[in-house]
Structures are given as C-alpha cells and as structure tokens.
Enzyme design. Structure first.
Site, PDB file in Angstrom:
ATOM      1  N   ALA A 352       0.834  -1.219   0.000  1.00 16.48           N
ATOM      2  CA  ALA A 352       0.000   0.000   0.000  1.00 16.48           C
ATOM      3  C   ALA A 352       0.867   1.266   0.000  1.00 16.48           C
ATOM      4  O   ALA A 352       2.032   1.237  -0.391  1.00 16.48           O
ATOM      5  CB  ALA A 352      -0.957  -0.014   1.172  1.00 16.48           C
ATOM      6  N   ALA A1078      -8.891  21.139 -26.685  1.00 15.76           N
ATOM      7  CA  ALA A1078      -8.207  21.092 -27.986  1.00 15.76           C
ATOM      8  C   ALA A1078      -6.906  21.889 -28.025  1.00 15.76           C
ATOM      9  O   ALA A1078      -6.474  22.316 -29.096  1.00 15.76           O
ATOM     10  CB  ALA A1078      -9.150  21.527 -29.109  1.00 15.76           C
ATOM     11  N   GLN A1193       2.991  20.759 -18.559  1.00 16.85           N
ATOM     12  CA  GLN A1193       1.947  20.133 -19.386  1.00 16.85           C
ATOM     13  C   GLN A1193       2.502  18.933 -20.142  1.00 16.85           C
ATOM     14  O   GLN A1193       1.863  17.899 -20.250  1.00 16.85           O
ATOM     15  CB  GLN A1193       1.390  21.155 -20.391  1.00 16.85           C
ATOM     16  N   GLU A1260      -2.313  18.888 -24.910  1.00 15.45           N
ATOM     17  CA  GLU A1260      -2.637  17.479 -25.135  1.00 15.45           C
ATOM     18  C   GLU A1260      -1.526  16.647 -25.758  1.00 15.45           C
ATOM     19  O   GLU A1260      -1.478  15.434 -25.582  1.00 15.45           O
ATOM     20  CB  GLU A1260      -3.845  17.390 -26.082  1.00 15.45           C
TER      21      GLU A1260
HETATM   22  C1  LIG Z   1      -6.388   1.623   0.566  1.00 10.91           C
HETATM   23  C2  LIG Z   1      -5.884   0.331   1.122  1.00 10.91           C
HETATM   24  C3  LIG Z   1      -4.847  -0.302   0.466  1.00 10.91           C
HETATM   25  C4  LIG Z   1      -4.357  -1.515   0.955  1.00 10.91           C
HETATM   26  N1  LIG Z   1      -3.345  -2.138   0.278  1.00 10.91           N
HETATM   27  C5  LIG Z   1      -2.862  -3.317   0.736  1.00 10.91           C
HETATM   28  C6  LIG Z   1      -1.802  -3.999   0.076  1.00 10.91           C
HETATM   29  O1  LIG Z   1      -1.278  -3.553  -0.942  1.00 10.91           O
HETATM   30  N2  LIG Z   1      -1.391  -5.191   0.572  1.00 10.91           N
HETATM   31  C7  LIG Z   1      -1.956  -5.722   1.689  1.00 10.91           C
HETATM   32  O2  LIG Z   1      -1.543  -6.785   2.098  1.00 10.91           O
HETATM   33  N3  LIG Z   1      -2.935  -5.098   2.338  1.00 10.91           N
HETATM   34  C8  LIG Z   1      -3.401  -3.916   1.900  1.00 10.91           C
HETATM   35  N4  LIG Z   1      -4.429  -3.298   2.566  1.00 10.91           N
HETATM   36  C9  LIG Z   1      -5.005  -3.947   3.756  1.00 10.91           C
HETATM   37  C10 LIG Z   1      -4.272  -3.519   5.027  1.00 10.91           C
HETATM   38  O3  LIG Z   1      -2.934  -3.955   4.999  1.00 10.91           O
HETATM   39  C11 LIG Z   1      -4.905  -4.157   6.263  1.00 10.91           C
HETATM   40  O4  LIG Z   1      -4.873  -5.532   6.099  1.00 10.91           O
HETATM   41  C12 LIG Z   1      -6.338  -3.795   6.467  1.00 10.91           C
HETATM   42  O5  LIG Z   1      -6.473  -2.425   6.499  1.00 10.91           O
HETATM   43  C13 LIG Z   1      -6.821  -4.418   7.779  1.00 10.91           C
HETATM   44  O6  LIG Z   1      -6.177  -3.865   8.852  1.00 10.91           O
HETATM   45  P1  LIG Z   1      -6.943  -2.839   9.824  1.00 10.91           P
HETATM   46  O7  LIG Z   1      -6.011  -2.453  10.907  1.00 10.91           O
HETATM   47  O8  LIG Z   1      -7.532  -1.796   9.002  1.00 10.91           O
HETATM   48  O9  LIG Z   1      -8.085  -3.780  10.380  1.00 10.91           O
HETATM   49  P2  LIG Z   1      -9.320  -3.420  11.289  1.00 10.91           P
HETATM   50  O10 LIG Z   1     -10.371  -2.739  10.518  1.00 10.91           O
HETATM   51  O11 LIG Z   1      -8.896  -2.768  12.531  1.00 10.91           O
HETATM   52  O12 LIG Z   1      -9.789  -4.908  11.602  1.00 10.91           O
HETATM   53  C14 LIG Z   1     -10.092  -5.828  10.582  1.00 10.91           C
HETATM   54  C15 LIG Z   1     -10.716  -7.086  11.204  1.00 10.91           C
HETATM   55  O13 LIG Z   1      -9.779  -7.678  12.107  1.00 10.91           O
HETATM   56  C16 LIG Z   1     -10.352  -7.812  13.410  1.00 10.91           C
HETATM   57  N5  LIG Z   1      -9.314  -7.468  14.388  1.00 10.91           N
HETATM   58  C17 LIG Z   1      -8.528  -6.369  14.350  1.00 10.91           C
HETATM   59  N6  LIG Z   1      -7.656  -6.429  15.396  1.00 10.91           N
HETATM   60  C18 LIG Z   1      -7.934  -7.558  16.084  1.00 10.91           C
HETATM   61  C19 LIG Z   1      -7.376  -8.137  17.240  1.00 10.91           C
HETATM   62  N7  LIG Z   1      -6.369  -7.603  17.892  1.00 10.91           N
HETATM   63  N8  LIG Z   1      -7.924  -9.304  17.668  1.00 10.91           N
HETATM   64  C20 LIG Z   1      -8.952  -9.882  17.013  1.00 10.91           C
HETATM   65  N9  LIG Z   1      -9.520  -9.359  15.907  1.00 10.91           N
HETATM   66  C21 LIG Z   1      -9.003  -8.215  15.447  1.00 10.91           C
HETATM   67  C22 LIG Z   1     -11.509  -6.846  13.454  1.00 10.91           C
HETATM   68  O14 LIG Z   1     -12.494  -7.316  14.334  1.00 10.91           O
HETATM   69  C23 LIG Z   1     -11.977  -6.822  12.014  1.00 10.91           C
HETATM   70  O15 LIG Z   1     -12.871  -7.867  11.805  1.00 10.91           O
HETATM   71  C24 LIG Z   1      -4.926  -2.081   2.116  1.00 10.91           C
HETATM   72  C25 LIG Z   1      -5.961  -1.426   2.794  1.00 10.91           C
HETATM   73  C26 LIG Z   1      -6.446  -0.229   2.310  1.00 10.91           C
HETATM   74  C27 LIG Z   1      -7.557   0.452   3.048  1.00 10.91           C
END
Ligand SMILES: Cc1cc2nc3c(=O)[nH]c(=O)nc-3n(C[C@H](O)[C@H](O)[C@H](O)COP(=O)(O)OP(=O)(O)OC[C@H]3O[C@@H](n4cnc5c(N)ncnc54)[C@H](O)[C@@H]3O)c2cc1C
Ligand code: FES
Ligand code: FES
Length: 1315
Positions: A352, A1078, A1193, A1260
């Site tokens: 990411a 254009a 540009q 362009e």
């Molecule tokens: C724009 C964007 C780009 C991304 N690009 C990539 C990428 O290129 N590669 C990649 O691998 N990932 C990518 N991700 C995913 C990112 O790495 C995370 O995996 C994702 O955001 C989940 O992590 P979080 O902290 O947001 O989870 P949260 O929203 O905090 O939790 C997700 C889930 O896990 C559970 N949970 C969280 N913590 C615990 C805990 N301690 N115990 C038990 N359950 C728990 C929650 O209940 C929920 O169900 C991307 C995400 C976004 C938004």
C-alpha cells in the site's frame, strides 16, 4: 442524529485548537468532520477546513492526507504520522492532535518552506492533490528534517497526482533531502549550468538555453522549531490515561473504547460479534456493525517483546511501526538471525502507501485474512504464532494454512482477541523470501504474492523443510503443504525446481472463476516466483558455504551469470532529469513576464489549501444534497419506479424523475433522466434530495426499480459490428490507390490492434452547486466544468427559461482532461431541476464509483467503443481519422472509422481526442512492418516521415521542418544509437531481464475542425487605483491559463502581474464561451485579452504622451477625470477551419505541434514488471509563453499517456458493470512510475506567425509520446521467444508482458491447462 445526552465527550485537537464534541456520529470520518461546518454549529468557532480534499473516499489517492500526532504509551514519545482522513473514524481520534494543511501555514500568516517550495517548484497544476502532497511531505519533515531520497519516495508513495507527472513535486521535496546538491537539475550527474555544453550546435547559442525553472536560493530554510507543538493538555492526558470506558452513541452505531485490557475482554464477551476497529479496513469496506470496539487505548496491544528465539509484536502496532521495530531489531541481532526480518521489512515497503501502513494494524491485517494479504503468506511460512487472549486466559495458535483457510478449529473464538504475533528469528541454513506482482510497483494490491521458506540439512543441499504460501490465487491465502512435503529430502537443483513447479501448479489449482480472473497469468507468476526463489537461495547458499566453511560444496548448483539478473529487484529511485527551454531575449524588460517560468497564479493557495474548489464553497442557507439513482442493467425496459419507501424517510425532501423536468429532457437517445428504457449500467434514472449527502445516498437504496431485460446486450466492438450497431455515419479519408498499391508491394501485413480505454481520473470528481434566486427565475450555478456556456445552455433548455437568467461560475477545476466538457451540463441540469422543484439550493458531488522499408500502402479500419450514447464519439472518430497518419507520408492511404454503439456507459473524449489511440495503431503497424522487413523500427519511421513542405491526407498544406528537427534532436540528445548498442549488449548477457528502446515522432494537430470554435472574448477593467481585473472565456483546469493570460495582459499594459487579478470564469462577464479544450484555449483567449488591453492602451495613449514621466496610477486617475472608459471587451475572431467529409478535403487545423520522444525500459520476463530507465522528449513549443507551465503540461500528459499504454485498464463484469472505478482497481501512474531519468527540452529558435507571441498550445500533445514506453517494452519483449503478438494489445500490463515472454514456465502452465 447522534445521541449527545448519553455520549462521552470526544476530546482531540485540530491545528492546535481543542475540540470537545459530544455530538459525534461514530460512522463519521475525520474528513467529513473537517470539511462540514454543521458538525460544530454548537461551538463558538467553525471547523470547515476544506483544504483537506475529498476525492476517492477509499484511501487510494492521498488527497485527504493529514498528520495525526499521538503519544505512544510504550516508547513514551510523540509519534507523528500521515493518514487518509477519509478512512479515519472520527471516534478513533480521542487524545490525538490533527494537523491539516491549514495548520501548516497560510498566505495570510506564515508560509512555511514545505508549502512555499512545492508552489515555487511548479509542483502544482490543478492543485487538487497538492494539500495531500504537502501533508505527506510535512509529516516526513516533522520526523526527519533532512530526509533521504528513499524516505521522500516512500512518504509520497500513497499520493496520486493526475496532472504533473510527479517530477516537479519530487523536485520540491528533494530540496530538503540530505543528498540534494545545490543544483536542482542534476539529472545526468552534471550541473544544470554544464548541461547542453556539447549541444550548442543543435540548440543554438549556449547563452540562450536555460535549464532553471525556479530559484532555489530564494527558498527560506526549514526551521523545525516553528512548528505546532503537541498540545500539553494531551500530553497530560496521556501520562494519566483515562481508564474509564468511553462510549459514543450514533443514530445506528455505538462506538465503545475501553481503557483497560480487562474491560476490552469483558466487552468482547458481551458483544462477541462486534469487530475491533484499529485501522482503515472497516471504513474502506463499508461494512455495517451496530457496535464497534476500539482497542486504541489499550497499551498491552502495542507491546514489543524481544525473546531469545524471536520477536513478539503487539497486534495494535501499525504496519509502519512494525517497519521501525524490524529495522531496530535487524540492527541489534547478528546477520544470520535476521534474514526473515530483512525480507519482511523489504516486503512491507511495497505494501500500500505510507498512509495505509501508518493506519493498518498488524492484528487487523492478520485477522481479516484478505485474499491478497501481503503479510500472511510470509508470516505463515516463517512459522509465526498468534498469541490470543480472552477473559478466560491466553493461548497460542500457529498462523498456518488452517488458520488462513478460516477453519473453526484453528481460528479465534468469538470472545478471544489477538494480543500479539510472534515471528521467530531465522536459523542457520534457512532462507525466507517474499514476492508480489501488482499492476504497478507501489500503492497497488498484488495480482499474486507468495512467501517461501526453505531449510537445508546442515552443510548439505538437501531440503529438510519447505513451506510455500500464495495469495491472490483463491478466496484465501493458500498453502502448498502437499507439494512441500513431497519435496523433502530433494537436492536444491534444477531437477527439484522442475518437479516443484509441476507439483505447485497441481496443488494451487485456481479455478476459472477465481477472484480477479487472469488465471493463466497468476499460475505463471506462482511458478515464476518459485524459480526466483530457487535462484535467490542458490546465490545465498554460495554465501553460506563460505560463511560456514563447508568442506565439500562441489555438489551445490551455481547460478549462471546470465540468470543472475533475475535476482535484481527494480529499485525505486527518485527521477532525475533536465528541463531545457529557450531564455527570453536579454533586452526584454524585466517587468514583461512573457516567456519566463512564472509560478502558477494559484500555486501558493493550492499549497496552503486556501484555493477554493466547487465543493469547498460554504454551505448556503437551506441547502440540500442530491444523490443519483442509476441503472443496474445494461439494456432493459423500465417497468416501474417506486419511490415511496425513499419518500417515507423523514430526512428525504423529494425524489426527482423525468416527469419533473419542465423543459427538454436531454436529446433523443441521450436523456438526462431515463424514460422507459436504460442502455447501460450507471445510466441516471432519478435523483434523491435530502438534508445531508449521507442521507441522500442511503435513500437511493430505497428506490425500487423493476426492469425487463432487453436483447441484444452489446459490450464489445465485435458484437457492435455483428449487430450493425453504430452511433453515427462512417468517416473516411483516402489518397492514392490502395488496392493497386497492395497488388504491387513485396510484403503485405494484416492484423488487428486493440487500444484499451482510459478513465479521465481527474482528482476532483464531478460536482455542482445550484442556487435558485428568489427573483425572476434566476439561478447561480457553481460548477466544475471545462465548458460553462454548455452547462448554462443545457440548464436553460431543461428548465425552459432563457439563458440570461442563468449564471455559471467556474473558479477552478480539479482536473478535466476532456471529462468535464459535456457531462457537467447533465449534472448541472438535474441539480437545477431539483433546485426549482424544492426551492432549495442543491449540492451534487459524485463519488468516484461510478524490404527497403518504405510503406507503399496502408489501409486502416478503426472502430471505437462509444458506449450507449453519441456524446463526443462522432467528433472523436473524426479526429481519430484526421490524425491517424501521424508524422508519415504514405502515398496510398485509406482510413475508415466508425463509432460503435454498445450497452456500456457513454465514453467521452479524453485529452488528445482519439489521437493517442489512433497514432498508436499507426505506430504498431510500423513496428510490425519493421519486424517483417528485419529492419529497426526507427529506420522505417525515418524513411516514411514527412520531409518537405507537403499536404496531409485531407490536403492541408504544412511544413514539417520542425518535425525533422525534433526527431534529429531527440536522436542526438538521447544518444539513441549508442544506447541501442548497449541495450543489445545487455540483452545478450541477461536471460530473465531484457531492455528495450524506442523513439517515436509526433505531428499533433491543434484546435477544432470548425471555424466557430476558434473565437474568444475577454473583458478587462482598470479600476481607479490602477488595479486591473481580467476576465476571459477559458477555464482554469490546472493548465495555468489564468497565469498565461495575466502574462499577456502584463506585457500589453506594461505593468507588473501583481497589479492584476483574475477572479473566475463566469457566463455573466464573458458570454458564449467555447469549451476549454483542444490545446487552443490559451492561444485564442490570449488574443482576446491582448485585444482588450490594446484597446485600453490606445485610449490611454494621449494621456501617457502628455505625461510620459507619470506613473500608471497617475494616468488612470487622469483618464477617469477625463471620462475615458477604463473597461474594454477584447475579441479574437479566430482561425478558419473546415472539413468537408463528402469530398474528404479540408483545412481542419490552424497549426501542428511537432515532437519526438525516446524511452528505454527494462522488463522482468519472470513477472512482467518493467522499469522506465530514461525518457527524452523534444517538443516544438515555438516561443513558450511560460516554459515552466508548458514543460509541466508535457511531463504531466506524457505520464498520463504512459498510464494509458501500460497500467490503466478498464475491466467490466459480464453484466457490464465497470469493476475498475476506484484507485484500488484502476491504476494511474504513481510517483514511482516516472522514468528514472526524464529530460524535456523545448525546441529553440522555432517560430509560428499564427499564434499569440508565436507560442504553441501544448495541453494534449504529450499524451501520445507516452507510447514510446509501450514501444520500448515491445522492443524488449521482441528479444524473447514471443508467445503472442505483443503489439496487438495495449496497455502493456505486467500480465501481457509476462504472458508474451514464452519460457518453460508458461509452457508448463499451458500444458497443465490442456492436460
Ligand atoms: C487503501 C488500502 C490499500 C491496501 N493495500 C494493501 C496492500 O497492498 N497489501 C496488503 O496486504 N494489504 C493492503 N491493505 C489492507 C491492510 O494492509 C490491512 O490488512 C487492512 O487495512 C486491515 O487492517 P486494519 O487495521 O484496518 O483492520 P481493522 O479494521 O482494525 O480490523 C479488521 C478485522 O480484524 C479484526 N481485528 C482487528 N484487530 C484484532 C485483534 N487484535 N484481535 C482480534 N480481531 C481483530 C476486526 O475485528 C476486524 O474484523 C490495504 C488497505 C487499504 C484500506
Ligand atoms: S479521498 Fe481519501 S484517499 Fe482518496
Ligand atoms: S495537480 Fe495533482 S492532481 Fe492536479
């Protein structure tokens, strides 16, 4: 409404000011909180910080980046980190300090270096991405006042810009870097002052050539002591943390934030289904949960424990913190224990963008088990364990294939949470590696990824343990357990690799219905990764054998030299380059700004967030929001529309349908609101008007539409031809006798070329605010458009009121690229119907989710997929056919073009109006011809290029002298022939990496093929204090038209630009304007401004003559006293242009822009990835009005073209739903995609008598030069055994490159598919 009476108080700081809020909605984000004033109406000050922009709303573009500062309870330090405000739940900010772009500085108070430098380095065009860029850079500088270039690239990796091509943004960042030397142009390792010293022959006199676009020495230095401090009150709160559980009640959701681990575990018992929210995932996925648990205040989840066998990292740590933790541990431990950590750290950098790594938690990442998770495959093979905790106690489970598959027996129980993850040290004779391949190198989810680990029996090459896990190949991460077991005991050699690939292909079976498709490519990647792993470990073994002094290592295999290149990653490096232009005449008065690299007029305002875009206009009295209801069917009859359930919602004010339109409902076949029938998914059917945007959007889901599907459903050009489904008559041009010529030639080549579509992907989505006035049916419309007069006309006919009652205002547009010419009128008209029906102002903001080598004869038949309505498709077809010949003189030519009508959303024009697509076809023909004749493509190009004064296929006369100069200059400056030899040498020595180089000429026609489009008007007022207000018919889209217009006015009136102002484009001041498109707008409007200024100066002449020693102010005062009008309208009755399609002759274009580009790339044959090594562009701008803007540009459009030809891919579902809408799925170039060396030169000493001050329009033309990257990739692919004809399909995605490079792995996959 949120329930303030029961909620706790949310306390945080914004820009040093305390926010205490009981009235928060847990569903809200920081972005809405900052931007909307209604959130703090109860307080004495309003927030309304609109500098932070809303663009994608999905964390994918970085436009909403802000800095969050928090006290870290474990390290007891303040942590500053960038986040995307659109994914930041507002309630998660308890105890945090937020800094927005307004908090960094402002023009009114203090302009800090970070804002000053991005503006003065020309790092902004439309400016919509600029606040986000500023905030990412600012956060970096807060943590590292003198960052490395690598840190700079990492910090900006999550920010997209659609205009600039990134080079100037990085240039401004580099001025802070420790490696940066005194010269900002160190591209080739030379100082700017030295550059070009060998080029004087071709460039004219050395003193006339300049490479400096800004004066770095004028920049103020960075003083970190001037920044906002972390609020002492928050520090006190952090030192005595609130242990009480805080609860925030919303209308639908309750947010509970316990203060202790014990309370969290008890809450988990009470709410076993409630998710833990730490990172951005919940917001980005849009899932609904009535209760959310926030463990943000639980310090136990941020603990890091270093044990003798590994590292235990708290589940609450962010992925960015994990990077720091790993880096620290790597520095502490002996090398043999850290191999796992080193590779994990490297892998994390490509996951990411920085903001997401700052927000996403380790726990959330592991537990969500995303099918493309980059970490889970790696952690699984590294034998990581999960430490779980519940009210009942603790336990450990392995992060293995059972956990990843979600088996209940291997998973967390509902009352358990993940406390930490343990990652063991690496052992002697063990090797772990991670792989990923995405559409582009950074900020993109991977197509496939993998973690692989091998452990050898001590001092041997036989496998003791092996694990392989892959992501992106199914619904979950898949472990190849069976294959690994069968390989135990085998020697690490080619035979084992061969067997391993076959086993792996068998086990990772990937059904045709696998998410994301691309089955063959994904399977090829899996085995390609394995072969990379095999080679990597062979290389590592060499080191281990030496390190542990293995006595008999003869049986160990070795990597042959030609395979070594497979081991080299494409490193992300900061682009370098030189921008060259001709300096102004030394005798030009200093006050005269024409030809100088003047900063964009709004650049400082862009950088401080003070520049107002359409949706930044404060809420007006009684304002309502509109959301659109669109078709979910591609071709269907509308049986009924039931709006009753939506109208029952208390906050919904009205629903607008076609029946509410008082005037005309668009055109036949292109209705504003659908009646009876829909012709594509996404066609607008009705609109909901409600009190807030969220309510309006929710209410759209309550509208029930019954459809009856109709046949045929056409999505492809092939089907359109089959059903004879076309939008307009065929356009045809012909010269010579094609049939006869084909009979006489030695070689005939036939084939098809497909060029993919492209999204405009302007950062500011379509938006409009319509304000009905109380008198005379007047309407004020604030709209983001390239053509306000068209909006005005459409609203007039829709409402059936005269045009003179409607005023359209355009202050600035956050990017257009052709996408805001026609469509804003549709949105303006629908919003206007809503405004008239309800009597309220309406705001509508769209989401992003919608043999001798001479060619004797050439016969091209083109079909474009126009979608379901005509839109600009007829014009695009005409331009395509007119421009298809590009720079070549071919005596027998036939071009035919048709616009296909399909059941896809209507395709509009894009920057270049069909030229980048058409000329790509011509260049593909030439490249294919070269291959057939066994000649280098550049020779065929040169041979067939126009050389002398000649006529085009449509018989327009022109002189191609500067085309030839650009071509020769480009060959020379890029050292093309010597580099071609180096490329060939490289390719001989390397098997898995290949280089390619290509040079492309360009003849680009500027303007519209109709005389009435070549006119413009301007209005110039001089006020009694001498200040000047300029208005003209062009719209500021980021291309710097307002800056150029003031340069013109300044030269004509002979007063500094600082005395002048442009407020907006308005249909009330300059009527009947032509679309800003254009590449002609600066030219025609410049002439109109010039005319107005000359009229004024003429009126002032007698006064000036009488008092030549007087000042401007004196003359203006005298003129006023003498009753001389100080206001003038300027007009330009422009070029004659026509095209007679019957006779196939015309003079459709006023003039041509010539150019040439040379690009060199390196491809990875195993993954399909490519690296852009160098690009050189020569462009004939004649006498540029503003070299900084013109070079901007060229660079920006080149990068956009590069996206069209390499990564930007439209994907539709079988039902015609566009999958690739958001930045997650649709990949525009990121900061890491710019060529490593990027040189742009404006051709000196060229003149055209036609245009204002002899300057050419460059908006362009640069797009098409991006194809040089495509043809360089094709050149590299051509050196491999090609599995398919590469040139027939654009874009050159990693998938296409990989599958074109036939090898034993593609063969294995092919054999498996058919076995
Ligand atoms: C724009 C964007 C780009 C991304 N690009 C990539 C990428 O290129 N590669 C990649 O691998 N990932 C990518 N991700 C995913 C990112 O790495 C995370 O995996 C994702 O955001 C989940 O992590 P979080 O902290 O947001 O989870 P949260 O929203 O905090 O939790 C997700 C889930 O896990 C559970 N949970 C969280 N913590 C615990 C805990 N301690 N115990 C038990 N359950 C728990 C929650 O209940 C929920 O169900 C991307 C995400 C976004 C938004
Ligand atoms: S708007 Fe937030 S990342 Fe795009
Ligand atoms: S300046 Fe970056 S998106 Fe326009």
């Amino acid at each position: 409404m949120p329930c303030a009476s029961r909620s706790d108080e949310l306390v945080f700081f914004v820009n040093g000011r305390k926010v205490m809020e009981r009235n928060v909605d847990p569903e809200g984000t920081l972005l809405t909180f900052l931007r909307k004033n209604w959130t703090l109406l109860s307080k004495s000050w309003l927030l309304r910080l609109t500098g932070t922009k809303y663009a994608c709303g999905r964390g994918g573009c970085g436009a909403c980046t802000v800095m969050v500062s928090k006290h870290d309870p474990v390290s007891r330090k303040i942590r500053h980190f960038s986040v995307t405000a659109c994914l930041m739940p507002i309630c998660s900010l308890y105890g945090a300090a937020v800094t927005t772009v307004e908090g960094v500085g402002s023009i009114k108070t203090r302009l800090p270096p970070v804002q000053e430098r991005i503006a003065k380095s020309h790092g902004t065009q439309c400016g919509f991405c600029t606040p986000g860029m500023v905030m990412s850079m600012y956060t970096l500088l807060r943590n590292h006042p003198q960052p490395s270039e690598e840190q700079l690239m990492e910090a900006l990796g999550g920010n997209l810009c659609r205009c600039t091509g990134y080079r100037p943004i990085l240039e401004s960042g580099r001025t802070f870097c420790m490696e940066s030397n005194s010269c900002q142009q160190k591209g080739t390792g030379k100082c700017c002052l030295d550059w070009g010293e060998n080029d004087s022959s071709s460039l004219g006199k050395k003193s006339e050539i300049c490479t400096k676009l800004f004066a770095k020495e004028e920049f103020q230095s960075l003083d970190p002591t001037q920044e906002l401090i972390f609020p002492p009150e928050l520090l006190r709160m952090a030192e005595n943390p609130e242990k009480r559980t805080l609860t925030f009640y919303g209308e639908r959701v309750t947010w509970i934030s316990p203060g202790t681990l014990k309370d969290l575990l008890e809450l988990k018992v009470k709410h076993p289904k409630a998710p833990l929210v730490l990172g951005p995932a919940m917001k980005s996925q849009g899932h609904f949960h009535p209760v959310l648990l926030s463990p943000a205040r639980i310090s136990e989840l941020s603990m890091v424990t270093k044990t003798s066998d590994g590292l235990t990292i708290g589940a609450g740590c962010s992925l960015a913190q994990m990077q720091d933790i790993l880096a620290e541990r790597i520095a502490e431990l002996p090398e043999e224990k850290t191999q796992t950590y080193r590779d994990l750290l490297k892998h994390l950098r490509s996951l990411a963008g920085q903001q997401i790594r700052n927000m996403a938690s380790l726990g959330g990442h592991v537990i969500s088990r995303h099918c493309c998770s980059d970490l889970n495959p790696f952690l699984a093979v590294s034998n990581a364990t999960l430490n779980l905790i519940s009210a009942e106690g603790t336990r450990q489970i392995p992060l293995n294939e059972h956990f990843l598959a979600g088996l209940a027996s291997a998973d967390l129980k509902p009352k358990e949470i993940l406390e930490s993850v343990h990652i063991p040290h690496s052992q002697k004779w063990e090797f772990v590696s991670a792989f990923r391949q995405a559409q582009c190198q950074q900020n993109a989810l991977p197509h496939v990824n993998a973690g692989m680990r091998v452990l050898l029996k001590e001092s041997t090459d036989s496998i003791e343990d092996l694990s392989i896990a892959c992501g992106g190949v199914g619904a979950a991460t898949i472990s190849a357990h069976r294959s690994c077991q069968l390989l135990l005991g085998r020697h690490w050699n080619e035979l084992m690799l061969d067997e391993a690939c076959r086993l792996l292909l068998d086990e990772v079976s990937l059904p045709g219905s696998a998410p994301g498709g691309r089955v063959e490519f994904k399977r090829t990647l899996v085995v390609s990764f394995l072969s990379k792993f095999y080679l990597e470990f062979l290389q590592e073994l060499k080191k281990l054998v030496k390190l542990f002094s293995v006595p008999d290592s003869r049986h160990h295999s070795e990597v042959s030299d030609q395979f070594l290149s497979a081991l080299e990653d494409f490193l992300v490096t900061i682009p370098q380059g030189v921008q060259t232009y001709q300096n102004v005449d030394p005798h030009q008065p200093l006050q005269d700004p024409v030809g100088r690299p003047i900063m964009h007029l709004s650049a400082l305002k862009h950088a401080t967030g003070e520049a107002m875009f359409c949706d930044d206009i404060p809420m007006v009295d009684k304002e309502l929001f509109m959301a659109l209801v669109t078709s979910s069917r591609a071709h269907a009859k509308i049986i009924s529309i039931d709006v009753s359930k939506a109208l029952e919602l208390p906050e919904v004010v009205d629903v607008i349908t076609a029946e509410d339109i008082p005037g005309t409902n668009g055109a036949e076949g292109d209705k504003l609101l659908a009646v009876d029938e829909v012709n594509c998914v996404g066609q607008i059917i009705s609109a909901v008007v409600a009190e807030t945007d969220v309510q309006a959007k929710r209410a759209t889901e309550k509208i029930e539409i019954t459809y009856e599907d109709l046949e045929p459903v056409i999505f492809t050009i092939k089907d359109a031809i089959k059903y004879n489904s076309f939008l307009c008559p065929e356009k045809k041009l012909e010269q010579g006798n094609v049939e006869e010529a084909f009979e006489k030639v030695d070689q005939i080549l036939e084939g098809e070329v497909h060029v993919g579509g492209q999204k405009h992907f302007y950062m500011e989505t379509q938006r409009v605010l319509v304000i009905p006035k109380t008198e005379d049916k007047e309407l004020d419309i604030y709209v983001s458009t390239q053509d306000p007069a068209h909006v005005q006309k459409t609203v007039s006919s829709t409402l059936n009121i005269p045009i003179n009652r409607i005023t359209c205002h355009v202050k600035r547009v956050g990017g257009g690229f052709g996408g805001k010419v026609g469509k804003p009128a549709v949105f303006g008209a629908i919003a206007a119907v809503g405004a008239i029906k309800t009597g309220h102002p309406i705001r509508l903001v769209l989401d992003r989710f919608m043999n001798n080598g001479r060619i004797k004869a050439l016969d091209i038949e083109c079909y474009i997929n126009g979608g379901c309505t005509l839109d600009d498709s007829e014009l695009v077809t005409e331009f395509l056919i007119l421009k298809l010949e590009n720079a070549y003189k071919i005596h027998n030519l036939r071009f035919q073009g048709r616009a296909c009508m399909t059941n896809l959303p209507s395709n509009m024009a894009f920057r270049g109006f069909g030229f980048p697509q058409g000329a790509q076809v011509t260049e593909s023909c030439i490249t294919a011809m070269a291959a057939k004749c066994g000649l280098p493509p550049e020779k065929i190009r040169e041979k067939n290029m126009y050389k002398t004064v000649d006529k085009t296929i449509y018989k327009q006369a022109f002189n191609p002298e500067t085309l030839i100069r650009c071509w020769n200059e480009c060959l020379d400056k890029s050292s093309f022939y010597s580099r071609r030899m180096h490329v060939e040498e490289f390719n001989k020595k390397n098997y898995w990496k290949k280089k390619g180089i290509a040079i492309i000429p360009m003849k680009f026609s500027v303007g519209f093929a109709a005389t009435s489009y070549h006119q413009a008007a301007a209005l110039v007022h001089i006020y009694t204090d001498g200040s000047v207000l300029v208005t003209h018919g062009g719209n500021e889209l980021g291309q710097g038209i307002h800056t150029k217009m003031l340069q013109v006015a300044s030269r004509e009136l002979k007063i500094p630009m600082s005395c002048m102002h442009i407020s907006e484009t308005s249909t009330a001041t300059v009527p009947n304007t032509i679309a800003t498109a254009a590449s002609i707008s600066a030219d025609v409007n410049g002439r109109a401004v010039q005319n107005a200024c000359q009229i004024l100066l003429k009126r002032l002449e007698p006064i000036i003559k009488k008092h030549p020693e007087g000042t401007w102010e004196d003359w203006i005062e005298a003129a006023f006293e003498q009753r001389i009008s100080l206001s003038a309208t300027g007009y330009f009755r422009g070029y004659k242009a026509f095209m007679d399609w019957e006779k196939r002759v015309g003079d459709p274009f006023p003039y041509y822009v010539y150019g040439a580009a040379c690009s060199e790339v390196e491809i990875d044959c195993l993954t399909g990835a490519h690296k852009k090594i160098r690009t050189d562009i020569i462009m004939d701008a004649c006498c540029s009005l503003n070299p900084a803007i013109d070079i901007g540009q060229i660079e920006g459009s080149f990068i956009q073209g590069m996206g069209l030809y390499t990564t930007e891919e439209l994907k539709y579902s079988p039902e015609g739903v566009l999958y690739s809408r958001s930045p997650d799925e649709y990949k525009i170039p990121t900061i890491t995609d710019a060529p490593e060396e990027f040189n742009v030169s404006l051709l000196p000493s060229s003149q055209t008598p036609l245009t204002i001050y002899s300057s050419k329009g460059l908006g362009e033309s640069g797009m098409f030069l991006g194809s040089s990257v495509f043809f360089a990739i094709a050149d590299a692919v051509a050196t491999v055994d090609i599995a398919e004809d590469f040139m027939v399909q654009s874009p050159a995605t990693p998938e296409r490159v990989r599958m074109a490079c036939a090898d034993r792995f593609t063969e294995m996959v092919g054999n498996c598919l058919f076995s």
